[in-house]
Enzyme design. Sequence first.
Site, short mmCIF file in Angstrom:
data_model
loop_
_atom_site.label_atom_id
_atom_site.label_comp_id
_atom_site.label_asym_id
_atom_site.label_seq_id
_atom_site.Cartn_x
_atom_site.Cartn_y
_atom_site.Cartn_z
CG ASP A 1 -5.75 -1.64 -0.06
OD1 ASP A 1 -5.11 -2.71 0.00
OD2 ASP A 1 -5.63 -0.74 0.81
CD GLU B 1 -2.35 1.32 2.80
OE1 GLU B 1 -1.89 2.13 3.63
OE2 GLU B 1 -3.29 0.53 3.04
#
Length: 393
Positions: free
Chosen positions: A127, A66
């Site tokens: 994500d 991330e």
Amino acid sequence: MLGVRKGWRACFRRTAAAAIACVTLLSQTGCRAEVPWPLWQAYRAKFVDASGRVIDHDANDHTTSEGMAYGMFFALVTNDRPTFDKMLRWTEDNLAGGDLTARLPAWNWGKSPDGQWKTLDANSAADADLWMAYDLVEAGRLWKDDRLAKLGTVLASHIAQSEVALVPGLGTVLLPGPQGFHPDPNTFILNPSYTPPQVVARLRVDSPQGPWTSLLESYPMLIQGSSPAGYVMDWVTAGSGVHPSGTPAQLATGKNDFTPVGAYEAIRVYLWLGMSDKNTAGVSESLGYLQGMGRYMQTAPTPPLQVDSAGKILNPEGTVGFSAAVIPYLVTTGRMSQAKAQNDRLTASKDGATSLYGHSALYYDQNLALFATGWEEGRFRFDRDGRLKLKWK
């Protein structure tokens, strides 16, 4: 005179070489040099090492996929191609076994108990994977580099194959990772913040045959089920409806004595939706399900750090990063005075010595602030199909 002439010729050669290098850069990237962004420069100085690794000093100096994906996005926004390339190389070499065309990046890298620096958990984080695919597709378009664009398309294909599922009664969803989020045939563990609609919209344009249109169609229903009191929750379960739940670790214990909360994960949902173009599929409808936060911010000095699924505020003292994250949401929903109040708080927290926000300059807060202030300052915008509109382009 001879020394003067030699000095002049040397100066001319250096100037000519610099001009040639500049022309070469322009021909390769089709853009100007790096656009100054003081917050990015301060962030890069504190959290990015010489190899391009983004380091979370608040969590034992570990690195997440991330963090790498966010860093690549910020580097693209400011036209910092050297840092972008370093981050991509580090990610591929250390999180993807040297080949992002073959595998998704591991989500967690750091110092193991035996003292080695290595992958700590090989599972990927959906994500981060989405943002990285987006970064690559957009970098390829903006820098006119077909290799980057194709790598983003390949990464998106891996996401579609490994991290997308069809949930009866809900539709197509993004699983948080390939492993551990579908514990039985009727249960899917989901994180609403893992599906930024502008990112999905861009991948839909790039790969129309993929699951991206279906993801956008199910997104409002996911947000609605995640926000029964108008505050989105960190984690939900789906299968027979969408219901707020505990974390995956809590669910794994088999106990039911946990309280679902909206906190560090969920705060990004307000940020993603606030920054999105309202004409992006699902965005306006989804914003309508988050009225609890809007009403709360009419009188509260800070966003809540934790709120439960019934709308009870468990901890009212959100960090300065939380204030940053809700600014685009407040602006987009027409709450301008509330947005100004949060911007004032953020600005007042800036440390003159580091140029970062908050006295402790927490890593996560700076990421939220980079997204929010970059958007607020007009450094970037997303169009309805998720394409970036940038100051330097």
